[in-house]
Design a protein around this motif. Structure first.
Motif, mmCIF file in Angstrom:
data_model
loop_
_atom_site.group_PDB
_atom_site.id
_atom_site.type_symbol
_atom_site.label_atom_id
_atom_site.label_comp_id
_atom_site.label_asym_id
_atom_site.label_seq_id
_atom_site.Cartn_x
_atom_site.Cartn_y
_atom_site.Cartn_z
ATOM 1 N N MET A 1 0.855 -1.168 0.000
ATOM 2 C CA MET A 1 0.000 0.000 0.000
ATOM 3 C C MET A 1 0.905 1.235 0.000
ATOM 4 O O MET A 1 1.743 1.399 0.870
ATOM 5 C CB MET A 1 -0.913 -0.032 1.221
ATOM 6 C CG MET A 1 -1.923 1.084 1.234
ATOM 7 S SD MET A 1 -3.010 1.042 2.674
ATOM 8 C CE MET A 1 -4.285 -0.037 2.100
ATOM 9 N N THR A 2 0.673 2.084 -0.948
ATOM 10 C CA THR A 2 1.511 3.264 -1.026
ATOM 11 C C THR A 2 1.006 4.360 -0.091
ATOM 12 O O THR A 2 -0.115 4.295 0.426
ATOM 13 C CB THR A 2 1.556 3.804 -2.464
ATOM 14 O OG1 THR A 2 0.253 4.240 -2.826
ATOM 15 C CG2 THR A 2 2.048 2.758 -3.435
ATOM 16 N N LEU A 6 -2.949 5.369 1.230
ATOM 17 C CA LEU A 6 -3.250 5.427 2.661
ATOM 18 C C LEU A 6 -3.820 6.787 3.049
ATOM 19 O O LEU A 6 -4.821 6.873 3.761
ATOM 20 C CB LEU A 6 -1.991 5.123 3.475
ATOM 21 C CG LEU A 6 -2.155 5.123 4.987
ATOM 22 C CD1 LEU A 6 -3.106 4.013 5.413
ATOM 23 C CD2 LEU A 6 -0.808 4.961 5.666
ATOM 24 N N ILE A 7 -3.207 7.855 2.582
ATOM 25 C CA ILE A 7 -3.691 9.207 2.885
ATOM 26 C C ILE A 7 -5.072 9.420 2.271
ATOM 27 O O ILE A 7 -5.961 9.999 2.909
ATOM 28 C CB ILE A 7 -2.682 10.263 2.397
ATOM 29 C CG1 ILE A 7 -1.409 10.199 3.246
ATOM 30 C CG2 ILE A 7 -3.277 11.663 2.460
ATOM 31 C CD1 ILE A 7 -0.288 11.079 2.763
ATOM 32 N N VAL A 14 -12.580 10.169 6.968
ATOM 33 C CA VAL A 14 -12.872 11.382 7.744
ATOM 34 C C VAL A 14 -13.982 12.179 7.075
ATOM 35 O O VAL A 14 -14.902 12.671 7.743
ATOM 36 C CB VAL A 14 -11.591 12.239 7.917
ATOM 37 C CG1 VAL A 14 -11.919 13.612 8.460
ATOM 38 C CG2 VAL A 14 -10.606 11.528 8.822
ATOM 39 N N LEU A 15 -13.946 12.289 5.760
ATOM 40 C CA LEU A 15 -14.967 13.033 5.031
ATOM 41 C C LEU A 15 -16.338 12.358 5.145
ATOM 42 O O LEU A 15 -17.356 13.033 5.371
ATOM 43 C CB LEU A 15 -14.561 13.166 3.561
ATOM 44 C CG LEU A 15 -15.370 14.124 2.704
ATOM 45 C CD1 LEU A 15 -15.191 15.541 3.221
ATOM 46 C CD2 LEU A 15 -14.911 14.032 1.262
ATOM 47 N N LEU A 16 -16.369 11.044 5.045
ATOM 48 C CA LEU A 16 -17.622 10.304 5.184
ATOM 49 C C LEU A 16 -18.196 10.446 6.589
ATOM 50 O O LEU A 16 -19.399 10.668 6.760
ATOM 51 C CB LEU A 16 -17.387 8.830 4.852
ATOM 52 C CG LEU A 16 -18.603 7.920 4.910
ATOM 53 C CD1 LEU A 16 -19.594 8.286 3.806
ATOM 54 C CD2 LEU A 16 -18.183 6.470 4.792
#
Length: 61
Positions: A1-2, A6-7, A14-16
């Motif tokens: 996973m890059t 991940l970000i 967080v937005l959801l």
């Protein structure tokens, strides 16, 4: 996973979460609710005030 994936995933979660909490706050308006105040006299003559919150909404968050 890059690092970018991940970000992006964390930002999406967080937005959801913020969107869901905003929806709950806005839609919980208590339009069908009322407050009933009942005054009774006790055995010693004191006045007892009882306040009840009655809510008839189908869904209440």
């Amino acid at each position: 996973m890059t690092k970018d994936i991940l970000i992006g995933t964390i930002f999406g979660i967080v937005l959801l979460t913020a969107g869901i909490l905003t929806f709950i706050h806005v839609s919980n308006d208590h339009v069908e609710c009322e407050t009933v105040v009942e005054n009774t006299v006790g055995a010693n003559g004191e006045v007892i005030t009882t306040e009840r919150h009655i809510c008839n909404e189908r869904f209440n968050f």
